[in-house]
Design a protein around this motif. Structure first.
Motif, PDB file in Angstrom:
ATOM      1  N   ASN A  84       0.938  -1.067  -0.236  1.00  0.00           N
ATOM      2  CA  ASN A  84      -0.037   0.125   0.114  1.00  0.00           C
ATOM      3  C   ASN A  84       0.773   1.398   0.019  1.00  0.00           C
ATOM      4  O   ASN A  84       0.558   2.133  -0.748  1.00  0.00           O
ATOM      5  N   THR A  85       1.906   1.327   0.792  1.00  0.00           N
ATOM      6  CA  THR A  85       2.857   2.490   0.840  1.00  0.00           C
ATOM      7  C   THR A  85       3.414   2.498  -0.512  1.00  0.00           C
ATOM      8  O   THR A  85       3.748   3.976  -1.095  1.00  0.00           O
ATOM      9  N   LEU A  86       3.927   1.644  -1.217  1.00  0.00           N
ATOM     10  CA  LEU A  86       4.601   1.503  -2.290  1.00  0.00           C
ATOM     11  C   LEU A  86       3.537   1.970  -3.509  1.00  0.00           C
ATOM     12  O   LEU A  86       3.902   2.850  -4.589  1.00  0.00           O
ATOM     13  N   ALA A  87       2.295   1.598  -3.506  1.00  0.00           N
ATOM     14  CA  ALA A  87       1.455   1.916  -4.308  1.00  0.00           C
ATOM     15  C   ALA A  87       1.089   3.762  -4.329  1.00  0.00           C
ATOM     16  O   ALA A  87       1.065   4.392  -5.216  1.00  0.00           O
ATOM     17  N   HIS A  88       0.884   4.034  -2.860  1.00  0.00           N
ATOM     18  CA  HIS A  88       0.881   5.424  -2.804  1.00  0.00           C
ATOM     19  C   HIS A  88       1.837   6.468  -3.503  1.00  0.00           C
ATOM     20  O   HIS A  88       1.803   7.237  -4.142  1.00  0.00           O
ATOM     21  N   LEU A  89       3.276   5.749  -2.923  1.00  0.00           N
ATOM     22  CA  LEU A  89       4.423   6.571  -3.437  1.00  0.00           C
ATOM     23  C   LEU A  89       4.691   6.509  -4.974  1.00  0.00           C
ATOM     24  O   LEU A  89       4.810   7.665  -5.697  1.00  0.00           O
ATOM     25  N   THR A  90       4.381   5.552  -5.704  1.00  0.00           N
ATOM     26  CA  THR A  90       4.242   5.352  -7.124  1.00  0.00           C
ATOM     27  C   THR A  90       3.436   6.243  -7.799  1.00  0.00           C
ATOM     28  O   THR A  90       3.775   7.011  -8.675  1.00  0.00           O
ATOM     29  N   HIS A  91       2.045   6.326  -7.230  1.00  0.00           N
ATOM     30  CA  HIS A  91       1.166   7.294  -7.726  1.00  0.00           C
ATOM     31  C   HIS A  91       1.719   8.385  -7.827  1.00  0.00           C
ATOM     32  O   HIS A  91       1.297   9.340  -8.752  1.00  0.00           O
ATOM     33  N   ARG A  92       2.010   9.296  -6.524  1.00  0.00           N
ATOM     34  CA  ARG A  92       2.441  10.492  -6.377  1.00  0.00           C
ATOM     35  C   ARG A  92       3.762  10.836  -7.166  1.00  0.00           C
ATOM     36  O   ARG A  92       3.902  11.890  -7.722  1.00  0.00           O
ATOM     37  N   LEU A  93       4.585   9.722  -7.541  1.00  0.00           N
ATOM     38  CA  LEU A  93       5.851   9.893  -8.463  1.00  0.00           C
ATOM     39  C   LEU A  93       5.258  10.123 -10.004  1.00  0.00           C
ATOM     40  O   LEU A  93       5.707  10.738 -10.627  1.00  0.00           O
ATOM     41  N   PHE A  94       4.182   9.396 -10.190  1.00  0.00           N
ATOM     42  CA  PHE A  94       3.797   9.665 -11.705  1.00  0.00           C
ATOM     43  C   PHE A  94       3.013  10.901 -11.716  1.00  0.00           C
ATOM     44  O   PHE A  94       3.345  11.640 -12.893  1.00  0.00           O
ATOM     45  N   TYR A  95       2.309  11.366 -10.700  1.00  0.00           N
ATOM     46  CA  TYR A  95       1.818  12.685 -10.953  1.00  0.00           C
ATOM     47  C   TYR A  95       2.789  13.761 -11.049  1.00  0.00           C
ATOM     48  O   TYR A  95       2.785  14.656 -11.704  1.00  0.00           O
ATOM     49  N   PHE A  96       3.781  13.540 -10.187  1.00  0.00           N
ATOM     50  CA  PHE A  96       5.173  14.695 -10.113  1.00  0.00           C
ATOM     51  C   PHE A  96       5.701  14.694 -11.427  1.00  0.00           C
ATOM     52  O   PHE A  96       5.916  15.745 -11.957  1.00  0.00           O
ATOM     53  N   ILE A  97       6.079  13.450 -12.006  1.00  0.00           N
ATOM     54  CA  ILE A  97       6.798  13.318 -13.397  1.00  0.00           C
ATOM     55  C   ILE A  97       6.180  13.897 -14.235  1.00  0.00           C
ATOM     56  O   ILE A  97       6.554  14.697 -15.107  1.00  0.00           O
ATOM     57  N   LEU A  98       4.723  13.556 -14.414  1.00  0.00           N
ATOM     58  CA  LEU A  98       3.891  13.993 -15.397  1.00  0.00           C
ATOM     59  C   LEU A  98       3.379  15.439 -15.467  1.00  0.00           C
ATOM     60  O   LEU A  98       2.921  15.849 -16.486  1.00  0.00           O
TER      61      LEU A  98
END
Length: 179
Positions: A84-98
């Motif tokens: 769950n932590t990794l999913a939240h971090l990954t989604h935040r990184l996707f939004y940040f990068i894009l």
């Protein structure tokens, strides 16, 4: 396949798959366009790359606002806390990068004296002065961020397939179009 209730709205799913398509197009244009350097001449591929970058920025901004107004849980039943932590971090990184990546590319284009417009229809102002050192470095950061994005996409797809074929949960099915 059973119908799976999804916390994702039709709009969220459509925006997700639109971003997927735009990012695929963007990587194709990035890999086929000439290297950006001091003597680069703007051409069709560079203009398409800049335009699709702006389009990604616009769609991601819409997606971000939609996500804020329609929050969904990322967790699936029985998922370990570290996932769950990794999913939240990954989604935040996707939004940040894009959301940040297109601005870095735009600044780099400005520093290289490349005109930026949305498909030649809507001209946009330069974000940096010609040869501005920070904007030239922004171009390098942009490139590294996009390679990181490519790795993240691979891991994201692998995780979705893992959940579908190994865990047999609803993580992948709830984002599929037409559900």
């Amino acid at each position: 396949m059973n119908r799976v209730p999804s916390p994702y709205s039709n709009t969220a799913r459509r925006l997700h798959w639109l971003i997927v398509a735009l990012v695929v197009i963007q990587f194709i244009t990035a890999l086929t366009m000439p290297d950006i350097g001091p003597n680069v001449v703007p051409g069709t591929l560079i203009n398409l790359h800049l335009s699709f970058g702006l389009l990604i920025l616009i769609v991601m901004a819409i997606r971000f606002v939609h996500r804020l107004s329609h929050p969904v849980p990322l967790e699936a039943a029985g998922t370990p806390p570290w996932e769950n932590t990794l999913a939240h971090l990954t989604h935040r990184l996707f939004y940040f990068i894009l959301l940040v990546g297109p601005f870095l590319g735009w600044a780099s284009a400005s520093a290289h004296r490349l005109p930026v417009s949305l498909f030649g229809i809507i001209p946009l102002p330069a974000l940096a002065a010609p040869r501005a050192r920070w904007a030239l470095q922004a171009g390098d950061v942009h490139a590294w961020m996009m390679w990181a994005l490519l790795v993240m996409i691979g891991l994201h797809v692998a995780a979705a397939l893992y959940h579908h074929f190994i865990r047999h949960d609803t993580i992948l099915r709830r984002m599929l179009p037409g559900r």
